[in-house]
Design an enzyme around this catalytic site. Sequence first.
Site, PDB file in Angstrom:
ATOM      1  N   LYS A 185     -60.002  15.138  57.941  1.00 36.07           N
ATOM      2  CA  LYS A 185     -60.347  16.374  58.607  1.00 36.07           C
ATOM      3  C   LYS A 185     -58.327  16.790  58.696  1.00 36.07           C
ATOM      4  O   LYS A 185     -57.837  17.724  59.289  1.00 36.07           O
ATOM      5  CB  LYS A 185     -60.626  15.762  60.352  1.00 36.07           C
ATOM      6  CG  LYS A 185     -60.952  17.647  60.931  1.00 36.07           C
ATOM      7  CD  LYS A 185     -62.043  17.753  60.682  1.00 36.07           C
ATOM      8  CE  LYS A 185     -62.369  19.886  60.932  1.00 36.07           C
ATOM      9  NZ  LYS A 185     -63.682  20.456  60.289  1.00 36.07           N
TER      10      LYS A 185
ATOM     11  N   ASP B 225     -66.727  17.332  58.528  1.00 40.61           N
ATOM     12  CA  ASP B 225     -68.474  17.556  59.275  1.00 40.61           C
ATOM     13  C   ASP B 225     -69.104  18.010  58.231  1.00 40.61           C
ATOM     14  O   ASP B 225     -70.439  18.015  57.956  1.00 40.61           O
ATOM     15  CB  ASP B 225     -68.133  19.138  60.252  1.00 40.61           C
ATOM     16  CG  ASP B 225     -66.701  19.282  59.478  1.00 40.61           C
ATOM     17  OD1 ASP B 225     -65.630  19.715  58.953  1.00 40.61           O
ATOM     18  OD2 ASP B 225     -66.414  21.137  59.864  1.00 40.61           O
TER      19      ASP B 225
END
Length: 366
Positions: A192, A225
């Site tokens: 991330k 994600d």
Amino acid sequence: MSTYNVTLIPGDGIGPEVTEATRRVLESIGIRFNWEYQQAGMIAYEQTGDTLPEATLDSVRRNKVGLKGPITTPIGTGFRSVNVGLRQALGLYTNLRPGKTIKGVQSTFEDIDLIVVRENMEGMYSGVEFDTGTPEAGEVIGKINDLSARKVAIDAAISIKVITPEGVRRIVRFAFKYARANGRKKVTIVHKANIMKFTEGLFLKIGQEIAAEYPDIESNDRIVDNMCMQLMQKPQEYDVLVMENLFGDIVSDLVAGMVGGLGVAPGGNIGDGIAVFEPIHGSAPSHAGKNEANPVAMILSGAMMLRYLGEQSSAEKVENAVADVIASGDRVTYDLREDRDPAKAGGTSGMADAIIERVTGRYPQA
Ligand code: NAD
């Protein structure tokens, strides 16, 4: 024939039942084991006042290999996770979690063959935490507010995410070495870095440096994600996935769900020359003591242990026997049945018996 000394930690809840089923299956292959029974978790606490007794850690250090059932960690009680403690005490920095479709297990996806390599000792599970309202939290928050433009409320609870260059190097190297040793084609670095510029940025940067050392293995990266979405849409494009602790915890459960759930998902915690194998699932307290929990995840963790010990053909024998029993629907546990009817199901020990019959060839062939 050599005898393997293995530390056996039955654990809590359904742990003792699935561990016993696994011990019986592994012994049925004909390999000799010297099981050293040790406790950890709630049972250890009741007996010794310690959830992770030094004797248990010493036993794994001595034997270099352990097989462990799940352990109950009460939520929000200040009772530290024994699993995190064990992995940190023994330097088990890799959590290896394969997700492979087993024929006969109900699942939405088909032909899944993924390997999640999760960093096990740092990231969001570093264990550096400060509770709301404590003097320590106040001191940490005061320091942060001195140094950071972004201010933190004085009553915040704080968990520190720790990513070290060495921590990234060894986990990403493990992923590439694993890929090379197991005929895997591609490693995806999951991160991330777009939001957590420093911790995740470091993970990606060093990950890419390590990837360059393995030109024979294809590599790419995905934001976590997006990774989850892509696993739902085109899982066949992925092979080995490597990531920090919290992301690995979540993504490996997702992958377990893709191959039919926690009941069939094995795992291994691996360090340098030392390893403890355990299923992904927890202690499932509502099923404890009823002889109804699925032993497959634990048995397949035992098969992973056999591979680690260099007993490849025995591991294959166990995996094939498990797959055969599931495919035939013969004496499987309730969660593997379409009707989910415990009354018609095999039970934990009955399913282990069916697997043993296949392993030993005592099962009548059609
Ligand atoms: P869980 O994995 O115990 O249960 C989740 C769901 O899956 C439940 O519905 C349960 O009944 C089912 N399930 C899990 N394993 C199964 C099996 N072998 N056969 C049939 N059904 C099975 O997760 P949870 O409820 O979140 O956690 C319970 C306890 O386990 C908690 O204290 C948690 O901290 C602990 N835990 C331990 C480990 C570990 O020791 N490695 C891992 C995860 C959770």
